[in-house]
Every structure is written in structure tokens, then in C-alpha cells.
Design a protein around this motif. Structure first.
Motif, mmCIF file in Angstrom:
data_model
loop_
_atom_site.group_PDB
_atom_site.id
_atom_site.type_symbol
_atom_site.label_atom_id
_atom_site.label_comp_id
_atom_site.label_asym_id
_atom_site.label_seq_id
_atom_site.Cartn_x
_atom_site.Cartn_y
_atom_site.Cartn_z
ATOM 1 N N UNK A 136 7.768 5.323 -19.173
ATOM 2 C CA UNK A 136 7.430 6.742 -19.070
ATOM 3 C C UNK A 136 6.868 7.062 -17.697
ATOM 4 N N UNK A 137 6.352 6.068 -17.001
ATOM 5 C CA UNK A 137 5.909 6.204 -15.612
ATOM 6 C C UNK A 137 5.741 4.800 -15.056
ATOM 7 N N UNK A 138 5.722 4.702 -13.735
ATOM 8 C CA UNK A 138 5.489 3.409 -13.097
ATOM 9 C C UNK A 138 4.530 3.604 -11.932
ATOM 10 N N UNK A 139 3.788 2.567 -11.624
ATOM 11 C CA UNK A 139 2.910 2.560 -10.469
ATOM 12 C C UNK A 139 3.279 1.421 -9.542
ATOM 13 N N UNK A 140 4.531 1.411 -9.119
ATOM 14 C CA UNK A 140 5.031 0.316 -8.296
ATOM 15 C C UNK A 140 4.751 0.553 -6.809
ATOM 16 N N UNK A 193 10.574 13.700 -14.129
ATOM 17 C CA UNK A 193 10.151 12.710 -15.116
ATOM 18 C C UNK A 193 11.273 11.713 -15.388
ATOM 19 N N UNK A 194 11.736 11.097 -14.299
ATOM 20 C CA UNK A 194 12.799 10.111 -14.403
ATOM 21 C C UNK A 194 12.325 8.783 -13.814
ATOM 22 N N UNK A 195 11.428 8.091 -14.501
ATOM 23 C CA UNK A 195 11.002 6.766 -14.031
ATOM 24 C C UNK A 195 12.051 5.726 -14.359
ATOM 25 N N UNK A 196 11.941 4.548 -13.774
ATOM 26 C CA UNK A 196 12.884 3.483 -14.132
ATOM 27 C C UNK A 196 12.852 3.180 -15.629
ATOM 28 N N UNK A 197 14.002 2.802 -16.145
ATOM 29 C CA UNK A 197 14.147 2.459 -17.563
ATOM 30 C C UNK A 197 13.344 1.195 -17.878
ATOM 31 N N UNK A 208 0.816 -1.219 0.000
ATOM 32 C CA UNK A 208 0.000 0.000 0.000
ATOM 33 C C UNK A 208 0.852 1.273 0.000
ATOM 34 N N UNK A 209 2.167 1.125 -0.193
ATOM 35 C CA UNK A 209 3.075 2.270 -0.190
ATOM 36 C C UNK A 209 3.676 2.425 -1.580
ATOM 37 N N UNK A 210 3.542 3.611 -2.159
ATOM 38 C CA UNK A 210 4.013 3.846 -3.523
ATOM 39 C C UNK A 210 5.532 3.918 -3.569
ATOM 40 N N UNK A 211 6.102 3.393 -4.635
ATOM 41 C CA UNK A 211 7.540 3.470 -4.884
ATOM 42 C C UNK A 211 7.907 4.898 -5.264
ATOM 43 N N UNK A 263 7.570 -6.618 -11.162
ATOM 44 C CA UNK A 263 6.374 -5.862 -10.799
ATOM 45 C C UNK A 263 5.872 -5.073 -12.001
ATOM 46 N N UNK A 264 4.561 -5.058 -12.186
ATOM 47 C CA UNK A 264 3.936 -4.272 -13.243
ATOM 48 C C UNK A 264 3.060 -3.193 -12.623
ATOM 49 N N UNK A 265 2.592 -2.276 -13.465
ATOM 50 C CA UNK A 265 1.869 -1.104 -12.969
ATOM 51 C C UNK A 265 0.368 -1.167 -13.190
ATOM 52 N N UNK A 266 -0.107 -2.200 -13.885
ATOM 53 C CA UNK A 266 -1.541 -2.287 -14.176
ATOM 54 C C UNK A 266 -1.898 -3.722 -14.527
ATOM 55 N N UNK A 267 -3.175 -4.027 -14.454
ATOM 56 C CA UNK A 267 -3.638 -5.346 -14.870
ATOM 57 C C UNK A 267 -3.332 -5.594 -16.347
ATOM 58 N N UNK A 268 -3.491 -4.540 -17.166
ATOM 59 C CA UNK A 268 -3.232 -4.671 -18.598
ATOM 60 C C UNK A 268 -1.775 -5.057 -18.852
#
Length: 679
Positions: A156-160, A149-153, A139-142, A174-179
Motif C-alpha cells: 500500500x506504500x513503500x519507504x524505499x 497511490x501506485x506503490x510497487x506490488x 538518503x534519497x527516497x525512491x 529492501x524493506x520500509x521499516x525495522x518491523x
């Protein structure tokens, strides 16, 4: 040549007054066994089941003997030892005791379709709850750098999150979405709305595979700050849910907090451990990074004075595949890193700042001696914002991304200069760039042996720079302390058909001044030097300085093929040795020598083929360094590079390879089932 030798630095410091903890036992040996009964008393016959039980009663002079097994707990030392009477945590079998922040996870799975299964992440699973942002890492965002605007390579963005999921001991992506999860095999995603962890095992059923999730924010780290005289020897520490320390000085929840951490302690010995697969930082060995009662754990405590923090010996460890950083320290004195292997760190491919095999801030009298920095997806070693009287000696750098050794942001003078000597810089890889940005800037695109910006006071001696990219590159970047001053380099050996040996800004006091290069061997390329105008705050070009340099050169130099900001060209020029001497006034006694090379990575064997009569008859003065990479004395001031006694023809040099049998304890080789110590 003699065997590679490690030189130890002994430091003496003021001792802290330690507060008493729970009522301790008299000093004696204590034993721990993950398979023991819970009612053990800590004796060899009736050992404790958890290391934490032993920690609660250990006092100065005790050795805690930990038998082989998997210990699923966070060890929180209650107290430190005393001078000459440390508290020692010892794995009885080297790397036989595995202390982990993950637990076996056998939930009721729900089939979601598309090869995806999910299960609930009940808050009761998470027992390490004293953190300011809670105990459930899912429940804690990375903390990636959204502002820049420097997300991991290459995203363009991450929701980790801070969580980790393992299948049969192997880390899932780890992925950022169900899709994204549906299209990524061997991956997972946390659904915050449903509070469920979903996995995609490439068609496999998680019921058939041993699964683990991280349930703890640390693995071996005190709550009390400032404990001293603790020794930690021979363990494997793995898996935890700690935060990326971006802007660690702004928010307590971003504080520097390692899977293993000294919490502002002093006089620790951390030896012969494997520290791997932390979500972010493997080891922290200084303070947390803020001011006042700045703390990511409760109750909040102030950091000890920096003059009392450090004096650690960190020797013979492996820092492997940690998400961002192998080891990180802030505001520390007299710390020694010797004989460690930093390999495959920044495993999450962060492009935000604060990555590195080794990353420091406010480092005083730091010794980095005889380590290996190999295949890190980031800088090998990065000394940031204050580094005084540090020594970076006899290390091997190979396959790292971007800058192998990075000095940033300090205004040292010769009396506080740091030294880089007898190091071997082998070929690296280009620096990572997030997909959301422009391609890397030219000084980021290739590998660099030693790089500095806003950095003054570095003595560079008897190093080998081999490969492409840049050997030594210093510049002034921003309007902050430091510049590119008091950088001296002598008796270095540069080899490579495409190597730009040195890149420096032209003289421009007070930011760029008192630099001096001499008595080096440079590659026989057409133009091995670059002189630039990147010397002003905020990267403004010193065009007047460039024009002065052009007049001194007296002939037309060539603009570098790729260099500087194209809108501001000409920002710099590629120079021959003769032009370099005329324009910069350096290297009056240096030579250009064509040297062929090869490197057998499997056997750590390097071959250098020199001309029959190499020109190394320098008369440019003697370097401070007296012994070479192998500990042999240099015969005089006429030897360049880290190896004494180089002659003509093919020279075969057997480099020391990392000798630790760390692969034998890979996660897939360990039995990971019911060996589950109490929390």
C-alpha cells in the motif's frame, strides 16, 4: 526452415562538433587490468588499473582492451570518436570484465536482536557525488507514484531508497521499516535517523558472508552530453543506485538516467553486454526528458537537439532483472535494437507508469528486430507519446505481464504509421496491481498481444497471437492526441480457445476512423470479437455508436463476460465473425479455423495442428510484409501468420532460443573479493 536471421538498419546522421577534453595520447591501443599496479601507462605490459584511466586519454581510433576482472568504478568517457574511427571499449573475454556500481562492504557490525545486524553508512563511501540530489543513495527516497497511490506490488506504500545491498552476490530485498525487516529474511532496511544499514540474513552473521552495497549512481555514462562514435562490447554491467523515472519531465532528479547511458549521444554501438540489476533503468539511449538545462548531474547541460540524438546499434545484449526498465530512450532517431534478450525486468514489481523491457518516448525510425521479451513483470515493449515510422518485427514475446507490445499516445496517419510484423506473441501473465487499488480493470487483467490507447497509425501484419486474453486491443482513453484510427491488420494468425482475437471501438470520427481488418485467420471460438463504445475522451461511452452497431448486427449479441465499467454497461458486445462483419464492416475475406497448439518452453519448440485442408484461400489483398519470421518469402497473399508454408496436420516449428551464455556469469558464479579497481 532457414535459420532465424537478423536484418540490420544503417543510419546516416549529421555529426556533432565535439569539444576537446584533457590532453589525449596519440591514437593507439590501451590496456586495462584490475590486478595491475596503479602506475601503469596503459600499454599491454603495464596496463592501467581502472577503465576510467584509459577513458581519460583515449582518442578517436583507440581500442581500450579490458582484461577479465571486477572493476568497481563509474566509467565516464571524456570524449567521443569520429566517423570510421570510434573509441572502442572492449572486454577481451566475453563477459569477463564486470563493471559494477557496488563496493565490498566490511563494516563493524552491531547485533540488534531478532536476527538483525546493522552498520553505519558513512558518506565517505559514496564517490559519485555530482548528482543534483547528492551522492549517498540511501538518503534519497525512491520515486514511486504517491499521488495516484501506485506503490510497487503488493504494498500500500513503500519507504524505499535508491540503495542496494548484496550478500554473496545475491540481491537482498529492501524493506520500509525495522518491523518489516524483522519478519523478512534476506532483507535490509536503511535507518535514516541513525544513518545505518540493517540486514536480516535469516539468522546468518554478515561477518561470515561477502557483502556489497551500491556506492555509485551510474556505471558507464558520460558527464558530457552528446558524445558520439563510442562502442561498448562484451562487458557485464551491474548494480547501481539510479532513480525510478516517474514524471521524468518534471524534476531533474527524476530524469531518465541509466546504469549505462549515452547522455544524448549519437552513433554508439552497444553490443554483447549483460546489463543487469540496476536499481531502476539498465540502459538509457536518448535525452534526459526535460527542457532547457534539464539535468540530474552537475554542471547542468542542455540536451542536444533530438535530430542529432540516436543512430545507435544496440545488438546482442542481455537486459536482466533491472528494477524497473531494461532500456529506456527519449527523443531519438534511427536507433536499432536487434537480437537482444529482455528478461525479468521490473524486478521491483513497480505498478507506476514507465516500466517495460523496452520503453520509449519520441521514437523516430526505431527498429526493434529479432529480440526476445521474456518473463518481464511489465510490458515487453512500450512505445509512448510519439512514435513515427517505427518497425517492430520478428520478435518473440513470452510470459510478460499485461501488454506485450504497447502503443500509446500518437496521432499518426498512414504516411507516418508504425509497423508490427512477423512477431510471435506467446502466452503472458496478468498485469500487476498495487494492493491499495481496486482489482485491475478488464483490459489490464489478462495479457494482450498488441494494445494501444490514444494511438493511431499502426499496421499489424503476419503476426501470431497465441493463448488467452486479447490478441489486438485498441481504444480511446483520454482527451489527448491520438485515438484509435488508421489501425490496419491483415494476414495475422490468432489461436486460442479463450482468446478474444480483436477488441475495437465502433466507428466514431474523428477519434475512431479508417480502421480496417481483413485476410486474418481467427480462432474457432464462439465469439472471438469485441466491439465497444470506449471511444470518447476520458473513457466516456459512445452509446449512440453502440446502438448503430447493434442495428447493423441485426441479431442479439452477447455482452462480454467481463468488460468495461459495470456502472455503464452495456459498453460493448462479444460478436461472432458474421456479426463482426455486419457491425464493423471488417474481415470480408478472413476465415475461422480451429487450430490446436502446444509450446515446449525448454526446447523453444511450438507445435501447431491444423485441419487437413485449412481455409487460407484469401482474396483480400496483399500485405506489405514479403518475408516471414525466418526470412523466407511468402508464396502469395494466401498465407497468414509469421511462418510461410504451413500445411495441414501437425506442424513443428523450432523457434530460435536466446543463444547467449549469460547464465555463466551470474553474480554467484563470480569471485567477488579484492578485485577492486580505483574509482
Amino acid at each position: 526452415m532457414n535459420k532465424f536471421s537478423v536484418f540490420l538498419l544503417l543510419s546516416v546522421a549529421t555529426c556533432l562538433v565535439l569539444k576537446a577534453g584533457p590532453e589525449p595520447k596519440p591514437a593507439a591501443g590501451l590496456w586495462v587490468d584490475a590486478s595491475a599496479a596503479r602506475e601503469g601507462d596503459g600499454s599491454a605490459a603495464k596496463p592501467f588499473k581502472s577503465i576510467q584511466q584509459a577513458s581519460q586519454v583515449a582518442v578517436a581510433g583507440d581500442t581500450i582492451h579490458v582484461r577479465p576482472g571486477i572493476y568497481r568504478e563509474r566509467v565516464i568517457p571524456e570524449r567521443g570518436g569520429e566517423p570510421g574511427r570510434p573509441i572502442v571499449y572492449q572486454s577481451e573475454v566475453l563477459h569477463g570484465a564486470v563493471v559494477t556500481g557496488s563496493d565490498v562492504w566490511s563494516p563493524t557490525w552491531r547485533k540488534e536482536g531478532g536476527g538483525v545486524f546493522s552498520a553505519g553508512a558513512d558518506d565517505k563511501l559514496f564517490t559519485d557525488t555530482n548528482h543534483v540530489d547528492g551522492g549517498n543513495p540511501y538518503r534519497i527516497a525512491y520515486n514511486w507514484d504517491q499521488k495516484r497511490k501506485r506503490p510497487p506490488h503488493p504494498f500500500t506504500s513503500v519507504g524505499w531508497t535508491l540503495g542496494q545491498v548484496f550478500a554473496d552476490g545475491k540481491s537482498l530485498k529492501e524493506t520500509s521499516s525495522r518491523k518489516e525487516l524483522v519478519t523478512t529474511n534476506l532483507a535490509w532496511w536503511f535507518d535514516p535517523a541513525a544513518n545505518r544499514i540493517a540486514v536480516n540474513l535469516g539468522g546468518g552473521n554478515p561477518d561470515k558472508v561477502p557483502m556489497e552495497i551500491t556506492t555509485r549512481r551510474g556505471v558507464f555514462r558520460p558527464l558530457k552530453k552528446g558524445l558520439g562514435y563510442i562502442e561498448v562490447r562484451g562487458f557485464v554491467f551491474e548494480h547501481c543506485a539510479n532513480q525510478f523515472p516517474g514524471k521524468f519531465w518534471e524534476k531533474p532528479e527524476y530524469a531518465q538516467s541509466g546504469m549505462v547511458g549515452t547522455r544524448g549521444g549519437h552513433h554508439w554501438v552497444i553490443a554483447s553486454n549483460i546489463i543487469r540489476q540496476a536499481k531502476s533503468i539498465g540502459l538509457t539511449f536518448g535525452t534526459s526528458g526535460g527542457t532547457g538545462n534539464f539535468d540530474n548531474e552537475l554542471p547542468a547541460q542542455a540536451d542536444p537537439s533530438g535530430k542529432l540524438v540516436g543512430f545507435h546499434r544496440i545488438v546482442g545484449n542481455v537486459f536482466e532483472a533491472n528494477g524497473a526498465i531494461g532500456a529506456m530512450g527519449n527523443n531519438h532517431q534511427g536507433v536499432e535494437f536487434s537480437g537482444n534478450l529482455f528478461i525479468s525486468n521490473n524486478a521491483l514489481l513497480n505498478t507506476s507508469y514507465e516500466t517495460g523491457g523496452l520503453k520509449t518516448h519520441a521514437a523516430y525510425d526505431l527498429l526493434v528486430n529479432g529480440n526476445w521479451f521474456v518473463d518481464n513483470d511489465c510490458e515487453g515493449a512500450w512505445l509512448d507519446n510519439t512514435w513515427k515510422n517505427c518497425r517492430i518485427v520478428r520478435n518473440i514475446f513470452l510470459g510478460n505481464r499485461g501488454k506485450n507490445l504497447f502503443f500509446e499516445m500518437d496521432d499518426n496517419r498512414p504516411e507516418t504509421e508504425s509497423v508490427a510484423a512477423d512477431n510471435i506473441f506467446l502466452p503472458g501473465r496478468p498485469q500487476l496491481a498495487p494492493a491499495s487499488t481496486q482489482p485491475p480493470k478488464p483490459w489490464e487483467a489478462g495479457s494482450v498481444g498488441i494494445y494501444g490507447h490514444d494511438a493511431s497509425g499502426v499496421r499489424i501484419e503476419h503476426n501470431l497471437f497465441l493463448g488467452d486474453g486479447f490478441g489486438i486491443y485498441f481504444r480511446k482513453m483520454a482527451d489527448r492526441k491520438g485515438g484509435a484510427a488508421y489501425v490496419t491488420a491483415s494476414h495475422n494468425l490468432f489461436i486460442g480457445d479463450k482468446l478474444t482475437a480483436v477488441c475495437l471501438p465502433v466507428e466514431n470520427p474523428p477519434n475512431v476512423r479508417s480502421n480496417f481488418f481483413d485476410a486474418n485467420i481467427y480462432p474457432a471460438t464462439r465469439r472471438p470479437f469485441a466491439a465497444t463504445g470506449w471511444s470518447q475522451p476520458n473513457s466516456k461511452v459512445d452509446q449512440a455508436g453502440v446502438e448503430r452497431m447493434l442495428k447493423l448486427v441485426g441479431e442479439s449479441p452477447e455482452p462480454p463476460v467481463v468488460f468495461g465499467n459495470p456502472e455503464r454497461q452495456p459498453a460493448g458486445y462479444s460478436l461472432t465473425l458474421d456479426q463482426w462483419r455486419k457491425g464493423m464492416g471488417f474481415d470480408r475475406h478472413s476465415e475461422v479455423v480451429g487450430i490446436a497448439w502446444s509450446f515446449d518452453r525448454k526446447n523453444w519448440r511450438m507445435t501447431l495442428t491444423l485441419p487437413d485442408q485449412p481455409k487460407i484461400g484469401f482474396s483480400g489483398g496483399r500485405a506489405v510484409t514479403e518475408t516471414d519470421f525466418f526470412g523466407q518469402r511468402f508464396s502469395g497473399s494466401d498465407e497468414a501468420g509469421p511462418f510461410s508454408g504451413l500445411g495441414g496436420g501437425a506442424q513443428i516449428i523450432n523457434l530460435p532460443a536466446p543463444a547467449l551464455d549469460w547464465k555463466a556469469t551470474s553474480p554467484s558464479a563470480m569471485k567477488r573479493d579484492s578485485a577492486n579497481a580505483g574509482h
